[in-house]
Design a protein around this motif. Structure first.
Motif: not given
Length: 191
Positions: A39-40, A96-105
């Motif tokens: 879950t994100f 400004d973005a964090g790929w780890d969290q965006l990938t989870t989403l």
């Protein structure tokens, strides 16, 4: 996917003759997208807007439009003029973005991507959007528009192929999307 959270939004819209002003502030507390261990979750997403319109000049002014969260912060300011005809953009912004969290989403929103795409690291860039979005008599109508930004990652796995860091610089000009060549190193020994 399942989506949960508490949305709050407070705003004020006022008029003075042909001038319209709008201010809105709000956010989402305890945002959750999906279910189970992947879950994100985001404790707080903030939303801010300050702008207005002039119905005589047919223009929209964006003093500030901002989204703030751990995986993504983005802001935009500027104007959209002649909204009844050419819709001329004069906008600047940054993200400004964090790929780890965006990938989870992304994996929660589109489950098929979970087995295909993993991106790690951060990406950030300024950008500018300039020119008409609608010009009659030309194809495409946005031919006069120019824009671009930078997109980067530290590492990725696409279809199971491990890749190293890269920086892309996509651009739009003269009605065409352009992606300059970028070497993407493979972490298995080649490029």
């Amino acid at each position: 996917p399942e989506v949960g959270g508490a949305l709050t939004l407070n705003g004020k819209v006022s008029t003075n003759g042909q001038q319209i002003t709008a201010v809105a502030r709000g956010g989402i507390d305890t945002l959750e997208v999906g279910s189970g261990e992947n879950t994100f979750r985001e404790k707080r997403v903030d939303l801010d807007f300050d702008g207005g319109a002039d119905t005589t000049a047919k223009s929209i002014k964006i003093n500030k439009m901002r989204l703030t969260s751990t995986p993504l912060t983005a802001e935009l300011a500027g104007s959209l003029n002649h909204y009844d005809t050419t819709l001329d953009a004069a906008l600047t912004g940054r993200y400004d973005a964090g790929w780890d969290q965006l990938t989870t989403l992304l994996n929660e929103l589109v489950p098929a991507t979970a087995a295909l795409l993993v991106i790690k690291g951060r990406t950030a860039s300024t950008f500018e959007i300039k020119g008409p979005l609608r010009t009659t008599g030309v194809q495409p109508e946005f031919r006069g528009l120019t824009t671009g930004l930078d997109i980067a990652w530290d590492s990725a796995a696409i279809y199971g192929i491990p890749l190293g860091g890269v920086k892309f610089q996509p651009r739009v000009a003269d009605g065409q999307f352009r992606m300059p060549p970028a070497a993407i190193p493979s972490t298995t020994g080649g490029a």
